[in-house]
Write an enzyme that holds these catalytic residues in place. Sequence first.
Site, PDB file in Angstrom:
ATOM      1  CE  LYS A  94      -1.855  -1.934  11.636  1.00  0.00           C
ATOM      2  NZ  LYS A  94      -0.992  -0.975  11.044  1.00  0.00           N
ATOM      3  CB  SER A 126      -5.998   1.590  11.413  1.00  0.00           C
ATOM      4  OG  SER A 126      -6.189   0.390  12.508  1.00  0.00           O
ATOM      5  CG  ASN A 163       1.889   1.748   4.372  1.00  0.00           C
ATOM      6  OD1 ASN A 163       0.980   1.033   4.303  1.00  0.00           O
ATOM      7  ND2 ASN A 163       3.038   1.203   3.903  1.00  0.00           N
ATOM      8  CG  ASP A 206      13.984   0.245  12.274  1.00  0.00           C
ATOM      9  OD1 ASP A 206      12.864   0.234  12.545  1.00  0.00           O
ATOM     10  OD2 ASP A 206      14.850  -0.354  13.006  1.00  0.00           O
ATOM     11  CB  THR A 262       0.088  -5.514  -0.076  1.00  0.00           C
ATOM     12  OG1 THR A 262      -0.293  -6.441   1.324  1.00  0.00           O
ATOM     13  CG2 THR A 262      -0.849  -4.564  -0.418  1.00  0.00           C
ATOM     14  CE1 TYR A 267      -0.975  -5.750  11.060  1.00  0.00           C
ATOM     15  CE2 TYR A 267      -3.478  -6.261  11.286  1.00  0.00           C
ATOM     16  CZ  TYR A 267      -2.287  -5.626  10.481  1.00  0.00           C
ATOM     17  OH  TYR A 267      -2.358  -5.058   9.706  1.00  0.00           O
ATOM     18  CG  LEU A 310      -2.051  -1.172   1.391  1.00  0.00           C
ATOM     19  CD1 LEU A 310      -2.907  -0.895   2.531  1.00  0.00           C
ATOM     20  CD2 LEU A 310      -2.868  -0.976   0.054  1.00  0.00           C
TER      21      LEU A 310
END
Length: 298
Positions: A168, A150, A99, A72, A199, A164, A30
């Site tokens: 978020k 997100s 992102n 980073d 992706t 994960y 993305l």
Amino acid sequence: MTITPGTPATSSTTSSAGRVWFITGASRGLGRAFTEAALAAGDRVVAVARTLTALEQLAAEHGDCLLALPLDVTDRAAVRTTVDEAVRHFGRLDIVVNNAGFLTMGMVEEFSEAEARAQMETNFFGALWVGQAVMPQLRAQGSGHIVQVSSIGALGGFALTGMYSASKFALEGMSEALAAEASRFGIKVTIVEPGGYWTDLYTTGMAATEPMDAYAPLRAELEKQFADGSVDSMPHLAAEAVMKLVDSDDPPLRLLLGSAIYDLAFDISRQRMATWAAWEETSRAAEQATEAPEGYGS
């Protein structure tokens, strides 16, 4: 190293009047789609990523409109240095897209401390460090738009993607507060919640815990659900939506990307409201205003 801009390919991609973007994780997925869409619109982009090899051709094509810098995002000092370099180069920042991120698949019980912390370091703290670094510039300008990428995983916790989701959820809580704080300076904040896109999140952008035998049946069920029910789209569709978002004079705090996630958001909200209503009596009984007990706070 910094990729040295080459000769501009066309005048349409090198307009000095375009907005300036700062995009993390810009080399692929993305982030790459957002970078290409911004450049195609005549804007200028500071594209940052851990490695810059994938950006070399794009830099050669777009010349002075693209500044690619290694970063980073988990390194707070490096983030500040990179943001300062971006501002020195282009003179301002208009749109900041957080992102950069990755996914570690695994049951919550399976996570090591290092794996859990790594998930949070990139997905949450990386965005926090970038937000802190760009705010002084955006406040001084009295304008700007921070876009926090997100996930569908922020709508609820799901087996195999719990950590994960945790990263978020944290990102969204922080971003809501940032939106309230930044608005008085003319700065907008939007949380973008994408569904599935083709992706490399599920390939090179994904890690996995060491599986425990106890979860083998559940893991098999989930893998079948993913295979049968996955809905994925091309990244340029997400980029088109983000372009509409940043062009808006009144952007929303949240933007869902995709029909599947749109429907899921409403389903989860309805389920939560039904549960809250079913337990309303208990909830209300747990509160009764009263004066502070004697000696409280002493």
